[in-house]
Scaffold this active site. Structure first.
Site, short mmCIF file in Angstrom:
data_model
loop_
_atom_site.label_atom_id
_atom_site.label_comp_id
_atom_site.label_asym_id
_atom_site.label_seq_id
_atom_site.Cartn_x
_atom_site.Cartn_y
_atom_site.Cartn_z
N ARG A 1 -7.27 -0.77 -3.08
CA ARG A 1 -5.93 -0.79 -2.49
C ARG A 1 -5.61 -2.23 -2.12
O ARG A 1 -6.52 -3.02 -1.90
CB ARG A 1 -5.84 0.15 -1.30
CG ARG A 1 -6.96 -0.02 -0.30
CD ARG A 1 -7.08 1.23 0.56
NE ARG A 1 -8.23 1.17 1.41
CZ ARG A 1 -9.35 1.86 1.21
NH1 ARG A 1 -9.46 2.66 0.19
NH2 ARG A 1 -10.35 1.76 2.04
N ARG B 1 0.85 -1.19 0.00
CA ARG B 1 0.00 0.00 0.00
C ARG B 1 0.88 1.24 0.00
O ARG B 1 1.87 1.32 0.72
CB ARG B 1 -0.92 0.01 1.21
CG ARG B 1 -1.86 1.19 1.19
CD ARG B 1 -3.03 1.03 2.07
NE ARG B 1 -3.88 2.22 1.97
CZ ARG B 1 -4.91 2.42 2.72
NH1 ARG B 1 -5.27 1.53 3.61
NH2 ARG B 1 -5.63 3.51 2.59
N ASP C 1 -7.74 -1.39 9.74
CA ASP C 1 -8.34 -0.36 10.58
C ASP C 1 -8.44 -0.84 12.02
O ASP C 1 -8.56 -2.04 12.28
CB ASP C 1 -9.75 -0.02 10.10
CG ASP C 1 -9.78 0.69 8.76
OD1 ASP C 1 -8.90 1.54 8.53
OD2 ASP C 1 -10.67 0.40 7.95
N ASP D 1 -6.19 -2.83 3.63
CA ASP D 1 -6.65 -1.73 4.46
C ASP D 1 -6.88 -2.27 5.86
O ASP D 1 -7.80 -3.06 6.07
CB ASP D 1 -7.94 -1.14 3.88
CG ASP D 1 -8.44 0.06 4.65
OD1 ASP D 1 -7.62 0.76 5.28
OD2 ASP D 1 -9.66 0.31 4.63
#
Length: 100
Positions: A32, A22, A37, A35
């Site tokens: 992407r 990324r 989080d 990811d």
């Protein structure tokens, strides 16, 4: 340790994202390679310019809610878990069930 501090955890997740390809400055909400989080944290709510916990849009995303609901229903939540995490999982289950 690292996991106890939400910003140190965020830094570690950003390193993993970079290691997996990324790049910074990509299209927001665009495709992407990965990811990562922070949805909830044992320390509870956290807000600064780099991080907001709980994640502000987790309740809008079925791909986040479904596994959180499974965690709440399964053996993954015990009496020793943080109230903030347990409460967040319970909320996720409620929202997921309401989505049908």
């Amino acid at each position: 340790g690292m996991a106890a501090d939400p910003l140190r955890l965020l830094d570690a997740l950003k390193r993993i994202e970079r290691d997996l390809g990324r790049t910074e400055g990509g299209q927001r909400f665009g495709p992407r390679p990965i990811d990562l989080d922070i949805i909830f944290h044992a320390r509870g709510a956290h807000t600064c310019d780099r991080l907001q916990v709980p994640h502000p849009r987790y309740h809008e995303r079925g791909f986040v809610l479904a596994p959180l609901a499974d965690l709440f229903l399964g053996a993954g939540v015990s009496g020793s878990d943080s109230f903030h995490v347990t409460s967040g999982l319970q909320t996720a289950l409620h929202v997921w069930n309401a989505m049908g």
